[in-house]
Design a protein around this motif. Structure first.
Motif, PDB file in Angstrom:
ATOM      1  N   HIS A   1       5.760  -6.249  -1.230  1.00 10.75           N
ATOM      2  CA  HIS A   1       6.735  -5.675  -1.592  1.00 10.75           C
ATOM      3  C   HIS A   1       6.096  -4.672  -2.552  1.00 10.75           C
ATOM      4  CE1 HIS A   1       9.554  -9.718  -1.863  1.00 10.75           C
ATOM      5  NE2 HIS A   1       9.129  -8.892  -0.093  1.00 10.75           N
ATOM      6  N   ARG A   2       5.253  -4.899  -3.369  1.00 17.67           N
ATOM      7  CA  ARG A   2       4.495  -3.626  -4.115  1.00 17.67           C
ATOM      8  C   ARG A   2       4.187  -2.015  -3.296  1.00 17.67           C
ATOM      9  NH1 ARG A   2       2.266  -6.560  -6.641  1.00 17.67           N
ATOM     10  NH2 ARG A   2      -0.452  -6.534  -5.523  1.00 17.67           N
TER      11      ARG A   2
ATOM     12  N   GLN B   1       5.014   2.656  -0.745  1.00 18.20           N
ATOM     13  CA  GLN B   1       4.683   3.701   0.344  1.00 18.20           C
ATOM     14  C   GLN B   1       6.182   4.359   0.557  1.00 18.20           C
ATOM     15  OE1 GLN B   1       5.476   2.092   3.804  1.00 18.20           O
ATOM     16  NE2 GLN B   1       5.937   3.415   5.068  1.00 18.20           N
ATOM     17  N   GLN B   2       7.567   4.264  -0.366  1.00 17.72           N
ATOM     18  CA  GLN B   2       9.003   4.910  -0.482  1.00 17.72           C
ATOM     19  C   GLN B   2       9.054   5.498  -1.642  1.00 17.72           C
ATOM     20  OE1 GLN B   2      11.776   4.000   1.750  1.00 17.72           O
ATOM     21  NE2 GLN B   2      11.956   6.045   1.188  1.00 17.72           N
ATOM     22  N   ARG B   3       8.137   5.604  -2.580  1.00 17.30           N
ATOM     23  CA  ARG B   3       8.240   6.302  -3.679  1.00 17.30           C
ATOM     24  C   ARG B   3       7.299   7.472  -2.720  1.00 17.30           C
ATOM     25  NH1 ARG B   3       7.647   5.145  -9.185  1.00 17.30           N
ATOM     26  NH2 ARG B   3       8.162   7.124  -9.521  1.00 17.30           N
ATOM     27  N   LEU B   4       6.297   7.871  -2.086  1.00 16.82           N
ATOM     28  CA  LEU B   4       5.896   8.207  -2.376  1.00 16.82           C
ATOM     29  C   LEU B   4       5.882   9.324  -0.846  1.00 16.82           C
ATOM     30  CD1 LEU B   4       2.204   6.372  -1.615  1.00 16.82           C
ATOM     31  CD2 LEU B   4       2.700   7.972  -3.136  1.00 16.82           C
TER      32      LEU B   4
ATOM     33  N   LEU C   1      -2.488   5.373   0.928  1.00 18.33           N
ATOM     34  CA  LEU C   1      -2.303   5.275  -0.171  1.00 18.33           C
ATOM     35  C   LEU C   1      -1.235   3.710  -1.155  1.00 18.33           C
ATOM     36  CD1 LEU C   1      -1.604   8.906  -1.099  1.00 18.33           C
ATOM     37  CD2 LEU C   1      -3.767   6.899  -1.958  1.00 18.33           C
ATOM     38  N   ALA C   2      -0.098   3.522  -0.485  1.00 18.84           N
ATOM     39  CA  ALA C   2       0.282   1.976  -0.979  1.00 18.84           C
ATOM     40  C   ALA C   2      -0.377   1.193  -0.949  1.00 18.84           C
ATOM     41  CB  ALA C   2       1.994   1.597  -0.607  1.00 18.84           C
ATOM     42  N   HIS C   3      -1.059   0.548   0.669  1.00 19.95           N
ATOM     43  CA  HIS C   3      -2.132  -0.479   0.338  1.00 19.95           C
ATOM     44  C   HIS C   3      -2.785  -0.031  -0.756  1.00 19.95           C
ATOM     45  CE1 HIS C   3       0.300  -1.538   3.962  1.00 19.95           C
ATOM     46  NE2 HIS C   3       0.163  -1.069   4.799  1.00 19.95           N
ATOM     47  N   ALA C   4      -3.418   0.586  -0.579  1.00 25.87           N
ATOM     48  CA  ALA C   4      -4.743   1.034  -1.606  1.00 25.87           C
ATOM     49  C   ALA C   4      -4.044   0.194  -3.241  1.00 25.87           C
ATOM     50  CB  ALA C   4      -4.808   2.157  -1.689  1.00 25.87           C
ATOM     51  N   ALA C   5      -2.934   0.714  -3.378  1.00 26.96           N
ATOM     52  CA  ALA C   5      -2.184   0.345  -4.750  1.00 26.96           C
ATOM     53  C   ALA C   5      -1.898  -0.969  -4.959  1.00 26.96           C
ATOM     54  CB  ALA C   5      -1.659   1.320  -5.332  1.00 26.96           C
TER      55      ALA C   5
ATOM     56  N   GLU D   1      -5.722  -5.917  -7.318  1.00 28.32           N
ATOM     57  CA  GLU D   1      -4.958  -7.064  -8.377  1.00 28.32           C
ATOM     58  C   GLU D   1      -5.248  -6.964 -10.053  1.00 28.32           C
ATOM     59  OE1 GLU D   1      -4.581 -10.592  -7.244  1.00 28.32           O
ATOM     60  OE2 GLU D   1      -4.221  -9.606  -5.011  1.00 28.32           O
ATOM     61  N   SER D   2      -5.400  -5.724 -10.227  1.00 29.03           N
ATOM     62  CA  SER D   2      -6.077  -5.511 -12.049  1.00 29.03           C
ATOM     63  C   SER D   2      -4.174  -4.744 -11.890  1.00 29.03           C
ATOM     64  CB  SER D   2      -6.615  -4.448 -11.693  1.00 29.03           C
ATOM     65  OG  SER D   2      -6.865  -2.845 -11.852  1.00 29.03           O
ATOM     66  N   GLY D   3      -4.351  -4.395 -10.964  1.00 26.39           N
ATOM     67  CA  GLY D   3      -2.223  -2.769 -11.461  1.00 26.39           C
ATOM     68  C   GLY D   3      -2.707  -2.219 -12.235  1.00 26.39           C
ATOM     69  N   ASP D   4      -4.442  -1.451 -12.399  1.00 25.84           N
ATOM     70  CA  ASP D   4      -4.575  -0.714 -12.514  1.00 25.84           C
ATOM     71  C   ASP D   4      -4.430   0.892 -11.409  1.00 25.84           C
ATOM     72  OD1 ASP D   4      -5.968  -0.975 -14.665  1.00 25.84           O
ATOM     73  OD2 ASP D   4      -7.299  -1.170 -14.347  1.00 25.84           O
ATOM     74  N   ALA D   5      -4.774   0.316 -10.571  1.00 25.93           N
ATOM     75  CA  ALA D   5      -3.988   1.523  -9.553  1.00 25.93           C
ATOM     76  C   ALA D   5      -2.742   1.413  -9.418  1.00 25.93           C
ATOM     77  CB  ALA D   5      -4.951   0.989  -7.991  1.00 25.93           C
ATOM     78  N   ALA D   6      -2.093   0.557  -9.726  1.00 24.85           N
ATOM     79  CA  ALA D   6      -0.562   0.269  -9.188  1.00 24.85           C
ATOM     80  C   ALA D   6      -0.214   1.424 -10.117  1.00 24.85           C
ATOM     81  CB  ALA D   6      -0.080  -0.990  -9.504  1.00 24.85           C
ATOM     82  N   ALA D   7      -0.621   1.042 -12.023  1.00 25.66           N
ATOM     83  CA  ALA D   7      -0.055   2.439 -12.327  1.00 25.66           C
ATOM     84  C   ALA D   7      -0.274   3.351 -13.077  1.00 25.66           C
ATOM     85  CB  ALA D   7      -0.615   1.441 -13.965  1.00 25.66           C
ATOM     86  N   ARG D   8      -1.565   3.909 -12.094  1.00 24.18           N
ATOM     87  CA  ARG D   8      -2.197   5.649 -12.178  1.00 24.18           C
ATOM     88  C   ARG D   8      -0.883   5.682 -10.518  1.00 24.18           C
ATOM     89  NH1 ARG D   8      -6.828   2.861 -12.360  1.00 24.18           N
ATOM     90  NH2 ARG D   8      -7.500   3.650  -9.810  1.00 24.18           N
ATOM     91  N   VAL D   9      -0.246   5.132  -9.638  1.00 26.03           N
ATOM     92  CA  VAL D   9       0.408   5.594  -7.957  1.00 26.03           C
ATOM     93  C   VAL D   9       1.613   5.523  -9.399  1.00 26.03           C
ATOM     94  CG1 VAL D   9       1.742   5.301  -6.848  1.00 26.03           C
ATOM     95  CG2 VAL D   9      -1.154   4.863  -6.715  1.00 26.03           C
ATOM     96  N   THR D  10       1.944   4.916 -10.006  1.00 27.85           N
ATOM     97  CA  THR D  10       3.405   4.902 -10.519  1.00 27.85           C
ATOM     98  C   THR D  10       3.881   6.232 -11.461  1.00 27.85           C
ATOM     99  OG1 THR D  10       3.971   2.694 -11.005  1.00 27.85           O
ATOM    100  CG2 THR D  10       5.430   3.693 -11.966  1.00 27.85           C
ATOM    101  N   ALA D  11       2.589   6.139 -12.450  1.00 30.00           N
ATOM    102  CA  ALA D  11       2.577   7.373 -13.334  1.00 30.00           C
ATOM    103  C   ALA D  11       2.631   8.736 -12.626  1.00 30.00           C
ATOM    104  CB  ALA D  11       1.115   7.145 -14.414  1.00 30.00           C
ATOM    105  N   ALA D  12       1.545   8.373 -11.173  1.00 31.01           N
ATOM    106  CA  ALA D  12       1.683  10.138 -10.880  1.00 31.01           C
ATOM    107  C   ALA D  12       3.153  10.311  -9.975  1.00 31.01           C
ATOM    108  CB  ALA D  12       0.592  10.086  -9.773  1.00 31.01           C
TER     109      ALA D  12
END
Length: 60
Positions: free
Chosen positions: A7-8, A13-16, A29-33, A37-48
């Motif tokens: 789901h994430r 992917q849609q936001r990108l 990029l979406a699969h990597a984020a 598991e830590s959520g760090d990549a997801a937070a960076r993608v969201t902020a970007a």
């Protein structure tokens, strides 16, 4: 990838793609984020993505 990661990934992917990335770029990029598991990549993608959509700086 677990269901929540899937789901994430779909969300990112849609936001990108909305931000102008091509489908292959957004998938990678979406699969990597989403797989981080830590959520760090997801937070960076969201902020970007937020910065792309709402650039900081003087208001018009």
């Amino acid at each position: 990838m677990d269901l929540s990661a899937e789901h994430r990934s779909t969300y990112f992917q849609q936001r990108l793609e909305d931000a102008g990335f091509t489908r292959p770029e957004s998938l990678r990029l979406a699969h990597a984020a989403a797989g981080d598991e830590s959520g760090d990549a997801a937070a960076r993608v969201t902020a970007a993505l937020d910065e792309l959509q709402f650039p900081a700086g003087p208001s018009a």
